[in-house]
Design a protein around this motif. Sequence first.
Motif, PDB file in Angstrom:
ATOM      1  N   THR A 173       0.830  -1.213   0.000  1.00  0.00           N
ATOM      2  CA  THR A 173       0.000   0.000   0.000  1.00  0.00           C
ATOM      3  C   THR A 173       0.862   1.260   0.000  1.00  0.00           C
ATOM      4  O   THR A 173       0.386   2.331  -0.347  1.00  0.00           O
ATOM      5  N   GLN A 174       2.147   1.119   0.365  1.00  0.00           N
ATOM      6  CA  GLN A 174       3.055   2.271   0.424  1.00  0.00           C
ATOM      7  C   GLN A 174       3.800   2.527  -0.881  1.00  0.00           C
ATOM      8  O   GLN A 174       4.189   3.649  -1.153  1.00  0.00           O
ATOM      9  N   TRP A 175       4.060   1.489  -1.659  1.00  0.00           N
ATOM     10  CA  TRP A 175       4.866   1.666  -2.867  1.00  0.00           C
ATOM     11  C   TRP A 175       4.653   0.536  -3.869  1.00  0.00           C
ATOM     12  O   TRP A 175       4.146  -0.518  -3.524  1.00  0.00           O
ATOM     13  N   ASN A 176       5.099   0.819  -5.091  1.00  0.00           N
ATOM     14  CA  ASN A 176       5.126  -0.175  -6.163  1.00  0.00           C
ATOM     15  C   ASN A 176       6.554  -0.212  -6.693  1.00  0.00           C
ATOM     16  O   ASN A 176       6.960   0.639  -7.485  1.00  0.00           O
ATOM     17  N   LEU A 177       7.330  -1.192  -6.235  1.00  0.00           N
ATOM     18  CA  LEU A 177       8.744  -1.255  -6.600  1.00  0.00           C
ATOM     19  C   LEU A 177       8.956  -1.680  -8.047  1.00  0.00           C
ATOM     20  O   LEU A 177       9.995  -1.368  -8.634  1.00  0.00           O
ATOM     21  N   ILE A 178       7.982  -2.364  -8.635  1.00  0.00           N
ATOM     22  CA  ILE A 178       8.100  -2.747 -10.051  1.00  0.00           C
ATOM     23  C   ILE A 178       8.128  -1.486 -10.914  1.00  0.00           C
ATOM     24  O   ILE A 178       8.961  -1.341 -11.810  1.00  0.00           O
ATOM     25  N   GLU A 179       7.230  -0.564 -10.609  1.00  0.00           N
ATOM     26  CA  GLU A 179       7.184   0.698 -11.351  1.00  0.00           C
ATOM     27  C   GLU A 179       8.455   1.517 -11.131  1.00  0.00           C
ATOM     28  O   GLU A 179       9.040   2.040 -12.074  1.00  0.00           O
ATOM     29  N   LEU A 180       8.890   1.606  -9.871  1.00  0.00           N
ATOM     30  CA  LEU A 180      10.114   2.358  -9.558  1.00  0.00           C
ATOM     31  C   LEU A 180      11.324   1.731 -10.250  1.00  0.00           C
ATOM     32  O   LEU A 180      12.157   2.441 -10.814  1.00  0.00           O
ATOM     33  N   ALA A 181      11.415   0.417 -10.229  1.00  0.00           N
ATOM     34  CA  ALA A 181      12.539  -0.275 -10.870  1.00  0.00           C
ATOM     35  C   ALA A 181      12.561   0.013 -12.368  1.00  0.00           C
ATOM     36  O   ALA A 181      13.635   0.238 -12.951  1.00  0.00           O
ATOM     37  N   PHE A 182      11.392   0.037 -12.985  1.00  0.00           N
ATOM     38  CA  PHE A 182      11.300   0.358 -14.413  1.00  0.00           C
ATOM     39  C   PHE A 182      11.786   1.785 -14.672  1.00  0.00           C
ATOM     40  O   PHE A 182      12.567   2.026 -15.598  1.00  0.00           O
ATOM     41  N   GLN A 183      11.355   2.740 -13.836  1.00  0.00           N
ATOM     42  CA  GLN A 183      11.749   4.138 -13.998  1.00  0.00           C
ATOM     43  C   GLN A 183      13.261   4.318 -13.845  1.00  0.00           C
ATOM     44  O   GLN A 183      13.875   5.119 -14.549  1.00  0.00           O
ATOM     45  N   LEU A 184      13.849   3.585 -12.912  1.00  0.00           N
ATOM     46  CA  LEU A 184      15.283   3.739 -12.617  1.00  0.00           C
ATOM     47  C   LEU A 184      16.167   2.786 -13.423  1.00  0.00           C
ATOM     48  O   LEU A 184      17.396   2.868 -13.326  1.00  0.00           O
ATOM     49  N   ASN A 185      15.554   1.868 -14.152  1.00  0.00           N
ATOM     50  CA  ASN A 185      16.296   0.859 -14.907  1.00  0.00           C
ATOM     51  C   ASN A 185      17.175   0.001 -13.992  1.00  0.00           C
ATOM     52  O   ASN A 185      18.368  -0.174 -14.215  1.00  0.00           O
ATOM     53  N   VAL A 186      16.543  -0.520 -12.931  1.00  0.00           N
ATOM     54  CA  VAL A 186      17.202  -1.461 -12.037  1.00  0.00           C
ATOM     55  C   VAL A 186      16.312  -2.695 -11.907  1.00  0.00           C
ATOM     56  O   VAL A 186      15.140  -2.671 -12.269  1.00  0.00           O
ATOM     57  N   SER A 187      16.876  -3.756 -11.386  1.00  0.00           N
ATOM     58  CA  SER A 187      16.131  -4.981 -11.153  1.00  0.00           C
ATOM     59  C   SER A 187      15.877  -5.121  -9.660  1.00  0.00           C
ATOM     60  O   SER A 187      16.791  -4.952  -8.850  1.00  0.00           O
ATOM     61  N   VAL A 188      14.633  -5.402  -9.290  1.00  0.00           N
ATOM     62  CA  VAL A 188      14.275  -5.642  -7.896  1.00  0.00           C
ATOM     63  C   VAL A 188      13.812  -7.094  -7.794  1.00  0.00           C
ATOM     64  O   VAL A 188      12.926  -7.517  -8.525  1.00  0.00           O
ATOM     65  N   LYS A 189      14.444  -7.845  -6.899  1.00  0.00           N
ATOM     66  CA  LYS A 189      14.116  -9.264  -6.737  1.00  0.00           C
ATOM     67  C   LYS A 189      13.766  -9.534  -5.282  1.00  0.00           C
ATOM     68  O   LYS A 189      14.444  -9.044  -4.376  1.00  0.00           O
ATOM     69  N   GLU A 190      12.736 -10.351  -5.078  1.00  0.00           N
ATOM     70  CA  GLU A 190      12.347 -10.733  -3.722  1.00  0.00           C
ATOM     71  C   GLU A 190      13.135 -11.963  -3.274  1.00  0.00           C
ATOM     72  O   GLU A 190      13.405 -12.863  -4.068  1.00  0.00           O
ATOM     73  N   VAL A 191      13.494 -11.983  -1.998  1.00  0.00           N
ATOM     74  CA  VAL A 191      14.185 -13.141  -1.411  1.00  0.00           C
ATOM     75  C   VAL A 191      13.534 -13.479  -0.070  1.00  0.00           C
ATOM     76  O   VAL A 191      13.051 -12.590   0.628  1.00  0.00           O
ATOM     77  N   ASP A 192      13.530 -14.764   0.258  1.00  0.00           N
ATOM     78  CA  ASP A 192      12.922 -15.244   1.505  1.00  0.00           C
ATOM     79  C   ASP A 192      13.932 -15.401   2.636  1.00  0.00           C
ATOM     80  O   ASP A 192      13.628 -15.143   3.777  1.00  0.00           O
ATOM     81  N   THR A 193      15.140 -15.889   2.283  1.00  0.00           N
ATOM     82  CA  THR A 193      16.094 -16.300   3.318  1.00  0.00           C
ATOM     83  C   THR A 193      17.504 -15.768   3.026  1.00  0.00           C
ATOM     84  O   THR A 193      17.815 -15.387   1.895  1.00  0.00           O
ATOM     85  N   ILE A 194      18.335 -15.812   4.063  1.00  0.00           N
ATOM     86  CA  ILE A 194      19.744 -15.424   3.923  1.00  0.00           C
ATOM     87  C   ILE A 194      20.422 -16.354   2.917  1.00  0.00           C
ATOM     88  O   ILE A 194      21.178 -15.904   2.057  1.00  0.00           O
ATOM     89  N   ASP A 195      20.136 -17.644   2.990  1.00  0.00           N
ATOM     90  CA  ASP A 195      20.748 -18.595   2.051  1.00  0.00           C
ATOM     91  C   ASP A 195      20.389 -18.261   0.614  1.00  0.00           C
ATOM     92  O   ASP A 195      21.237 -18.332  -0.286  1.00  0.00           O
ATOM     93  N   GLU A 196      19.146 -17.893   0.366  1.00  0.00           N
ATOM     94  CA  GLU A 196      18.724 -17.525  -0.985  1.00  0.00           C
ATOM     95  C   GLU A 196      19.444 -16.261  -1.453  1.00  0.00           C
ATOM     96  O   GLU A 196      19.889 -16.171  -2.596  1.00  0.00           O
TER      97      GLU A 196
END
Length: 197
Positions: A173-196
């Motif tokens: 509800t605070q942000w949309n990182l997919i849109e921000l990543a597109f604007q900045l030309n960066v990749s945002v990836k979700e991770v669950d664990t330290i090992d991942e």
Amino acid sequence: SLLLMMILSEVCPPSHASDYLELPILAAIRNNDLGVFELMLMGWDRKADPNPVQLQWVLGGVRYGKSHLGSMSQAFDYAVERTPSISHTGTVTVVGVTYRPTGSDGPSAGAAMAVGFIAMFKGDRIQRGTALTGTIEPGGRIGWVGGIPDKIRAAKREGYHTVLVPRGQVNTTQWNLIELAFQLNVSVKEVDTIDEA
């Protein structure tokens, strides 16, 4: 980075130059959409004493022991647990400028520090151009943090192209990182664990 390397070489002379690990740390500051980027340097002297390995953080020439380090201490303990085949002796020294272990943002660097300590113990390097934000939770899970858009902006300013974030925080509800990543030309990836991560 050079200044931090000089400071670290004075307080924790390594056995060779490759013993230093550069770790990107992202932070957010209230009322500022720019974010903060810092490189922490980690050095491990690999000496026989002390045994078990000790952690110290150096700020302005003052050495802080493990009992004052909050999430850094938690990340360190987790890394020792996750690398049981390593001989954990000597002193690990961490040098950074903006990180404050008692500050409100300290815990959001916990996951990155755990990854850094594990890499250092294993003799690995942190992949250039990739940064991570998230707390370290029981069992090595990566917990939610605030200010992620600011942290992504800081990473982009420093030339980083990938930011790893806690799972479930890409679109809130605070942000949309997919849109921000597109604007900045960066990749945002979700991770669950330290090992991942």
